[in-house]
Design a protein around this motif. Structure first.
Motif, PDB file in Angstrom:
ATOM      1  N   ALA A   1     -19.100  36.633  18.542  1.00  0.00           N
ATOM      2  CA  ALA A   1     -18.410  38.051  18.507  1.00  0.00           C
ATOM      3  C   ALA A   1     -19.381  39.100  17.645  1.00  0.00           C
ATOM      4  CB  ALA A   1     -17.066  37.854  18.064  1.00  0.00           C
ATOM      5  N   ALA A   2     -19.896  38.538  16.518  1.00  0.00           N
ATOM      6  CA  ALA A   2     -20.594  39.164  15.584  1.00  0.00           C
ATOM      7  C   ALA A   2     -21.928  40.086  16.508  1.00  0.00           C
ATOM      8  CB  ALA A   2     -20.903  38.406  14.500  1.00  0.00           C
ATOM      9  N   ALA A   3     -22.425  39.017  17.536  1.00  0.00           N
ATOM     10  CA  ALA A   3     -23.495  39.294  18.119  1.00  0.00           C
ATOM     11  C   ALA A   3     -23.207  40.606  18.975  1.00  0.00           C
ATOM     12  CB  ALA A   3     -24.266  37.958  18.878  1.00  0.00           C
ATOM     13  N   HIS A   4     -21.939  40.296  19.463  1.00  0.00           N
ATOM     14  CA  HIS A   4     -21.574  41.506  20.421  1.00  0.00           C
ATOM     15  C   HIS A   4     -21.493  42.835  19.789  1.00  0.00           C
ATOM     16  CE1 HIS A   4     -20.723  38.050  22.894  1.00  0.00           C
ATOM     17  NE2 HIS A   4     -20.673  38.636  24.140  1.00  0.00           N
ATOM     18  N   LEU A   5     -20.964  42.579  18.583  1.00  0.00           N
ATOM     19  CA  LEU A   5     -20.810  44.017  17.770  1.00  0.00           C
ATOM     20  C   LEU A   5     -22.236  44.721  17.545  1.00  0.00           C
ATOM     21  CD1 LEU A   5     -17.858  42.736  17.231  1.00  0.00           C
ATOM     22  CD2 LEU A   5     -17.886  44.531  15.618  1.00  0.00           C
ATOM     23  N   LEU A   6     -23.148  43.573  17.215  1.00  0.00           N
ATOM     24  CA  LEU A   6     -24.507  44.039  16.970  1.00  0.00           C
ATOM     25  C   LEU A   6     -25.111  44.541  18.167  1.00  0.00           C
ATOM     26  CD1 LEU A   6     -25.597  41.336  14.638  1.00  0.00           C
ATOM     27  CD2 LEU A   6     -25.517  43.579  14.061  1.00  0.00           C
ATOM     28  N   ALA A   7     -24.798  43.988  19.436  1.00  0.00           N
ATOM     29  CA  ALA A   7     -25.472  44.388  20.671  1.00  0.00           C
ATOM     30  C   ALA A   7     -25.113  45.917  20.989  1.00  0.00           C
ATOM     31  CB  ALA A   7     -25.162  43.515  21.691  1.00  0.00           C
ATOM     32  N   LEU A   8     -23.691  46.002  20.604  1.00  0.00           N
ATOM     33  CA  LEU A   8     -23.177  47.534  21.094  1.00  0.00           C
ATOM     34  C   LEU A   8     -24.205  48.625  20.594  1.00  0.00           C
ATOM     35  CD1 LEU A   8     -19.550  47.362  20.886  1.00  0.00           C
ATOM     36  CD2 LEU A   8     -20.741  47.979  22.956  1.00  0.00           C
ATOM     37  N   ASP A   9     -24.478  48.072  18.944  1.00  0.00           N
ATOM     38  CA  ASP A   9     -25.104  49.119  18.147  1.00  0.00           C
ATOM     39  C   ASP A   9     -26.768  49.245  18.534  1.00  0.00           C
ATOM     40  OD1 ASP A   9     -23.089  49.787  16.799  1.00  0.00           O
ATOM     41  OD2 ASP A   9     -23.485  48.340  15.083  1.00  0.00           O
ATOM     42  N   HIS A  10     -27.094  48.469  19.118  1.00  0.00           N
ATOM     43  CA  HIS A  10     -28.535  48.188  19.364  1.00  0.00           C
ATOM     44  C   HIS A  10     -28.860  48.428  20.643  1.00  0.00           C
ATOM     45  CE1 HIS A  10     -28.628  46.409  15.443  1.00  0.00           C
ATOM     46  NE2 HIS A  10     -29.927  46.622  15.193  1.00  0.00           N
ATOM     47  N   ALA A  11     -27.917  48.617  21.691  1.00  0.00           N
ATOM     48  CA  ALA A  11     -28.348  48.929  23.167  1.00  0.00           C
ATOM     49  C   ALA A  11     -29.080  50.310  23.245  1.00  0.00           C
ATOM     50  CB  ALA A  11     -27.027  49.019  23.834  1.00  0.00           C
ATOM     51  N   VAL A  12     -30.141  50.209  23.922  1.00  0.00           N
ATOM     52  CA  VAL A  12     -31.101  51.429  24.180  1.00  0.00           C
ATOM     53  C   VAL A  12     -30.840  52.016  25.556  1.00  0.00           C
ATOM     54  CG1 VAL A  12     -33.527  52.360  23.926  1.00  0.00           C
ATOM     55  CG2 VAL A  12     -32.672  50.439  22.288  1.00  0.00           C
ATOM     56  N   LYS A  13     -30.693  53.119  25.565  1.00  0.00           N
ATOM     57  CA  LYS A  13     -30.819  53.983  26.996  1.00  0.00           C
ATOM     58  C   LYS A  13     -31.935  53.472  27.973  1.00  0.00           C
ATOM     59  CE  LYS A  13     -30.446  58.728  28.906  1.00  0.00           C
ATOM     60  NZ  LYS A  13     -29.464  58.249  29.907  1.00  0.00           N
ATOM     61  N   GLY A  14     -31.706  53.095  29.299  1.00  0.00           N
ATOM     62  CA  GLY A  14     -32.784  52.532  29.944  1.00  0.00           C
ATOM     63  C   GLY A  14     -33.380  51.229  29.880  1.00  0.00           C
ATOM     64  N   GLU A  15     -32.964  50.519  28.975  1.00  0.00           N
ATOM     65  CA  GLU A  15     -33.393  49.178  28.614  1.00  0.00           C
ATOM     66  C   GLU A  15     -32.105  48.101  28.820  1.00  0.00           C
ATOM     67  OE1 GLU A  15     -35.168  48.412  24.896  1.00  0.00           O
ATOM     68  OE2 GLU A  15     -36.276  50.558  24.948  1.00  0.00           O
ATOM     69  N   HIS A  16     -32.873  46.902  29.444  1.00  0.00           N
ATOM     70  CA  HIS A  16     -31.924  45.826  29.621  1.00  0.00           C
ATOM     71  C   HIS A  16     -32.515  44.687  28.444  1.00  0.00           C
ATOM     72  CE1 HIS A  16     -30.126  42.367  32.115  1.00  0.00           C
ATOM     73  NE2 HIS A  16     -29.325  42.683  30.916  1.00  0.00           N
ATOM     74  N   GLN A  17     -31.661  44.418  27.233  1.00  0.00           N
ATOM     75  CA  GLN A  17     -32.187  43.534  26.696  1.00  0.00           C
ATOM     76  C   GLN A  17     -31.416  42.097  26.874  1.00  0.00           C
ATOM     77  OE1 GLN A  17     -32.294  45.105  22.672  1.00  0.00           O
ATOM     78  NE2 GLN A  17     -31.529  46.765  23.320  1.00  0.00           N
ATOM     79  N   VAL A  18     -32.304  40.981  26.789  1.00  0.00           N
ATOM     80  CA  VAL A  18     -31.621  39.822  27.089  1.00  0.00           C
ATOM     81  C   VAL A  18     -31.692  38.973  25.758  1.00  0.00           C
ATOM     82  CG1 VAL A  18     -31.730  37.794  28.441  1.00  0.00           C
ATOM     83  CG2 VAL A  18     -32.140  39.873  29.495  1.00  0.00           C
TER      84      VAL A  18
END
Ligand code: UDP
Length: 318
Positions: free
Chosen positions: A225-242
């Protein structure tokens, strides 16, 4: 943020929804309750009981800052005998969700991907650049969705993060794993300790591992769950991070049963059975990329802690 949580009445979705609410986000859960439970939806979340593929457009028209997409069919065995249920339920539904996000300009997506996208690894720990050769339909459908997300990010500016879970376990208070058809090792072993099952069958004792049983990387659902919260903050427009999410440490099936014996004080009779088709010998994640990019480090890595939390949840439910 105002967030749409698909599958928020399920195991991982409900824990994440609870943590999002605790962090001050507004949460709308959409779940058709086909495998989820209404009473698993955390207080404070609005529940829309519907198939996301059917209501995505209508819901996203309200205006959301992001979607966390957990809703999925996730039984590996079933995916092999009823593939249509998985291609329709996972891929078609997700394509409809992506189209609706595009139409309504929803900027962020965090997607529940899986270690099953890799299949049998050439090397462990598994890094994100490893070949993706799923050995089952479930993994293939999740990989197909990952590819679609990559295209949407590139073409339409979506900010997307896929999180590839290894073996999720543990619980968060009243939020835990309760599948009608249970196939996962830890909850099945705990059923033996509860007296609702006689013994555990350990599938395969002749794998090329230290004790001959399969090795898996167990990640506590709260760390996930903690990773999901961080992922929301680190999502970058136009990028798909895996990113892979695991602890980097593997435990064998025998070690898991032993940890359950220690935690529950129950002898837990075990027997060895044939291998289960499609089970790789060892699946362990390298989560170095998630640590570097998201600043994520799992904290509840001790197997006994993970089992204790699952046991507390199982006992409380009776
Ligand atoms: N497993 C087992 N007995 C069971 C259920 C699972 O021996 O009743 C084994 C399974 O073969 C695998 C490991 O436990 O080696 C983890 O399986 P699980 O289904 O929990 O997760 P998976 O790794 O398949 O996602």
């Amino acid at each position: 943020m105002k967030l749409l949580v698909t599958g928020g009445a399920g195991y991982v979705g409900s824990v994440c929804a609870a943590r999002l609410l605790e962090s001050g986000h507004e949460v709308v859960v959409v779940d058709d309750l086909s495998t989820g439970h209404e009473d698993a939806v955390p207080d404070g979340a609005r529940l829309v009981r519907a198939d996301i593929g059917e209501v995505a457009g209508e819901l996203l028209a309200e205006g959301f800052d992001g979607v966390l997409h957990f809703a999925a069919k996730s039984l590996v065995g079933e995916s092999m005998v009823d593939p249509a249920k998985y291609w329709d339920g996972n891929v078609l539904t997700s394509l409809r969700l992506l189209a609706a996000m595009r139409e309504h300009g929803t900027p962020r997506l965090v997607f529940s991907s899986t270690a099953a996208t890799y299949g049998e690894p050439d090397q462990v720990p598994i890094v994100e650049s490893a070949p993706t050769r799923p050995t089952n339909t479930y993994g293939a459908t999740k990989l197909a969705i990952d590819h679609a997300i990559t295209s949407y990010a590139k073409a339409h500016g979506l900010a997307a993060v896929s999180l590839r879970y290894f073996n999720v376990a543990g619980a968060y208070g009243r939020f835990g794993e309760r599948h009608t058809t249970e196939t996962h090792l830890i909850p099945i072993v705990l059923q033996v300790a509860m007296g609702t099952r006689e013994r555990i069958s350990i599938y395969g004792a002749d794998y090329p591992t230290a004790d001959g049983t399969c090795v898996r990387d167990y990640i506590h659902v709260l760390d996930l769950a903690a990773a999901h919260l961080l992922a929301l903050d680190h999502a970058v427009k136009g990028e798909h991070q895996v990113y892979n999410l695991g602890t980097g440490t593997g435990f064998s099936n025998k070690q898991v049963v032993e940890a359950c014996r220690e935690v529950t004080g129950h002898p837990i009779p075990a027997e060895f059975a044939d291998r289960r088709a499609g089970d790789p010998a060892t699946l362990v994640a390298s989560s170095a990329a998630a640590t570097a990019a998201l600043g994520w480090t799992p904290e509840r890595t001790d197997l006994r802690t993970i089992v204790s939390d699952a046991w507390e949840f199982t006992r409380a439910r009776g």
